[in-house]
Design an enzyme around this catalytic site. Sequence first.
Site, PDB file in Angstrom:
ATOM      1  N   HIS A  13       0.869  -0.877  -0.040  1.00 13.87           N
ATOM      2  CA  HIS A  13       0.372   0.021   0.023  1.00 13.87           C
ATOM      3  C   HIS A  13       0.514   0.968   0.078  1.00 13.87           C
ATOM      4  CE1 HIS A  13      -3.926   1.776   1.298  1.00 13.87           C
ATOM      5  NE2 HIS A  13      -3.175   3.417   1.126  1.00 13.87           N
ATOM      6  N   HIS A  15       1.363   4.754  -1.377  1.00 20.99           N
ATOM      7  CA  HIS A  15       1.595   6.873  -2.319  1.00 20.99           C
ATOM      8  C   HIS A  15       2.542   6.881  -3.018  1.00 20.99           C
ATOM      9  CE1 HIS A  15      -2.874   6.136  -1.241  1.00 20.99           C
ATOM     10  NE2 HIS A  15      -2.199   6.414   0.077  1.00 20.99           N
ATOM     11  N   LEU A  16       2.493   7.061  -4.167  1.00 24.36           N
ATOM     12  CA  LEU A  16       3.614   7.939  -5.026  1.00 24.36           C
ATOM     13  C   LEU A  16       3.340   9.525  -5.766  1.00 24.36           C
ATOM     14  CD1 LEU A  16       5.192   4.828  -7.025  1.00 24.36           C
ATOM     15  CD2 LEU A  16       6.426   5.715  -4.688  1.00 24.36           C
ATOM     16  N   ARG A  17       1.901   9.620  -5.616  1.00 26.32           N
ATOM     17  CA  ARG A  17       1.797  10.823  -6.223  1.00 26.32           C
ATOM     18  C   ARG A  17       2.366  10.752  -7.732  1.00 26.32           C
ATOM     19  NH1 ARG A  17      -1.242  10.627  -1.893  1.00 26.32           N
ATOM     20  NH2 ARG A  17      -0.450  11.572  -0.255  1.00 26.32           N
ATOM     21  N   ASN A  41      -5.538   7.281  -5.904  1.00 23.90           N
ATOM     22  CA  ASN A  41      -6.019   8.496  -5.424  1.00 23.90           C
ATOM     23  C   ASN A  41      -5.403   9.674  -5.703  1.00 23.90           C
ATOM     24  OD1 ASN A  41      -4.226   8.137  -3.670  1.00 23.90           O
ATOM     25  ND2 ASN A  41      -4.996   8.850  -2.160  1.00 23.90           N
ATOM     26  N   LYS A  97      -9.841  -0.689  -5.436  1.00 16.69           N
ATOM     27  CA  LYS A  97      -9.659   0.099  -4.601  1.00 16.69           C
ATOM     28  C   LYS A  97     -10.573   0.996  -4.283  1.00 16.69           C
ATOM     29  CE  LYS A  97      -7.976   2.114  -0.387  1.00 16.69           C
ATOM     30  NZ  LYS A  97      -6.680   2.608  -0.619  1.00 16.69           N
ATOM     31  N   HIS A 136     -10.424   1.395   1.367  1.00 13.34           N
ATOM     32  CA  HIS A 136     -10.691   2.107   2.626  1.00 13.34           C
ATOM     33  C   HIS A 136     -11.826   1.930   3.373  1.00 13.34           C
ATOM     34  CE1 HIS A 136      -8.529   6.265   4.817  1.00 13.34           C
ATOM     35  NE2 HIS A 136      -9.831   5.738   4.924  1.00 13.34           N
ATOM     36  N   HIS A 170      -4.692  -0.672   5.285  1.00 13.25           N
ATOM     37  CA  HIS A 170      -4.131   0.182   6.607  1.00 13.25           C
ATOM     38  C   HIS A 170      -5.440  -0.563   7.972  1.00 13.25           C
ATOM     39  CE1 HIS A 170      -6.839   2.889   4.957  1.00 13.25           C
ATOM     40  NE2 HIS A 170      -6.226   3.319   3.891  1.00 13.25           N
ATOM     41  N   ASP A 242       1.699   3.059   3.085  1.00 17.17           N
ATOM     42  CA  ASP A 242       0.417   3.413   3.179  1.00 17.17           C
ATOM     43  C   ASP A 242       1.214   5.203   3.163  1.00 17.17           C
ATOM     44  OD1 ASP A 242      -1.667   5.512   2.742  1.00 17.17           O
ATOM     45  OD2 ASP A 242      -2.474   5.088   5.197  1.00 17.17           O
ATOM     46  N   HIS A 246       2.980  14.688   1.610  1.00 15.42           N
ATOM     47  CA  HIS A 246       2.956  16.022   1.558  1.00 15.42           C
ATOM     48  C   HIS A 246       3.663  15.988   1.687  1.00 15.42           C
ATOM     49  CE1 HIS A 246      -1.544  14.106   1.074  1.00 15.42           C
ATOM     50  NE2 HIS A 246      -1.444  13.614   2.239  1.00 15.42           N
ATOM     51  N   ALA A 258      -3.936  14.582   5.490  1.00 14.51           N
ATOM     52  CA  ALA A 258      -3.642  13.690   6.243  1.00 14.51           C
ATOM     53  C   ALA A 258      -2.518  12.643   5.366  1.00 14.51           C
ATOM     54  CB  ALA A 258      -5.169  12.802   5.994  1.00 14.51           C
TER      55      ALA A 258
HETATM   56  C1  NCD Z   1      -3.535   9.002   2.234  1.00 14.17           C
HETATM   57  C2  NCD Z   1      -2.614   9.681   1.154  1.00 14.17           C
HETATM   58  O1  NCD Z   1      -2.455  11.522   1.835  1.00 14.17           O
HETATM   59  O2  NCD Z   1      -3.403   9.606  -0.236  1.00 14.17           O
HETATM   60  N1  NCD Z   1      -3.624   9.236   3.410  1.00 14.17           N
HETATM   61  C3  NCD Z   1      -4.110   8.615   4.713  1.00 14.17           C
HETATM   62  O3  NCD Z   1      -4.263   9.944   5.673  1.00 14.17           O
HETATM   63  N2  NCD Z   1      -3.445   7.504   4.199  1.00 14.17           N
HETATM   64  C4  NCD Z   1      -4.520   8.356   1.607  1.00 14.17           C
HETATM   65  C5  NCD Z   1      -5.061   7.557   2.359  1.00 14.17           C
HETATM   66  O4  NCD Z   1      -5.049   5.276   2.081  1.00 14.17           O
HETATM   67  O5  NCD Z   1      -6.002   7.070   3.097  1.00 14.17           O
HETATM   68 ZN    ZN Z   2      -3.594   5.122   1.291  1.00 15.36          ZN
END
Ligand code: NCD
Ligand code: ZN
Length: 338
Positions: A13, A15-17, A41, A97, A136, A170, A242, A246, A258
């Site tokens: 899990h 997030h690579l943006r 996302n 997802k 999620h 998560h 996860d 940011h 978040a």
């Molecule tokens: C994730 C994100 O920033 O893309 N944020 C998080 O708090 N985990 C999204 C997610 O997995 O809920």
């Molecule tokens: Zn996530």
Amino acid sequence: MQTLTLLNPMDMHLHLREGAMLEGVLPYTAQIFSAAVVMPNLTTPITNTALAKDYQKQILSLCAPSSFKPLMTLFITESLNLQELQEAKKAGIKILKLYPKGATTGSEGGVKEILSDNTLQVFQYAQDLGFILSIHGESNGFSLEREYEFLPIFEHIAQNFPKLQTIIEHLSDARSLDMVEKYPNLYATLTLHHISMSLDDVLGKGLNPHHFCKPILKTKKDQQALLQAALNAHPKVSFGSDSAPHLESAKLTANGAAGIFAAPILLPALATLFEEHNALENLQTFISQRAIENYHLTDFPQKSITLSRKPFVIPERIMTPLGAVIPLWAGKTLNWSL
Ligand code: NCD
Ligand code: ZN
């Protein structure tokens, strides 16, 4: 010096943006992990195969493609249809997802009604085509109860789609572990932060926005139960960081974003944690073997990563072309380093 070698670490899990942020954060995973499940996302969510292929190309152009495998995912919308799913399957996408609409960062385009006829139809197709369904799982209720309130939906899916492998992403609440144990088709991923911290680390000693994520960190009891599942390499639980970068500025504004950026510290931190609990011998199973089994992975780059038992001071900030991102536990010292 004492060393620890881990084979084929997997992050199920991540997030690579995209764009400049992708460039800045990808190396922390691509150099260390054999494969990672890449979350869809983005600002424009990855809702179809064409977008997924484009995104995959973007990722592979920034790393050594023979040494890192991004496992692409498709963002479920209420209009996802059979043809699109067949196409995704042909393109090698194995994971769908589901985000409840508005539950977290980048989920505005998510599903409003999870058990609507449309969504149930998507689940039926997903089951027929052999997809894995990652969710999620949070309601829009009181923060600490959101995952618990969502459990009836997992139960409904588990009972009505017994061949649909469904993953509680998560997992953050001990009561969800009971659900995973109850249904053969329910699985979970666990993050480093949910197994090692509780709500006190978010607001117990002043407000710490760098520990703020969805789902929110829960009680000490929850943390302990999750930690035990990780330390014992629970057979139905895979590691999924996860890691969700940011910009520092986005974390520090009133509407603090978040997401916890854990990618730069994962293996040293897990080794430190597992060693503290005399469970170092289970780390290989937790970090790799469970993912291979639970996601039926057969074809991935072989990697051997050796850690040394010497102090690693986590950098205060990581610079990306867009600005600074603060890693989890910035400034702290871990017992193991890469
Ligand atoms: C994730 C994100 O920033 O893309 N944020 C998080 O708090 N985990 C999204 C997610 O997995 O809920
Ligand atoms: Zn996530």
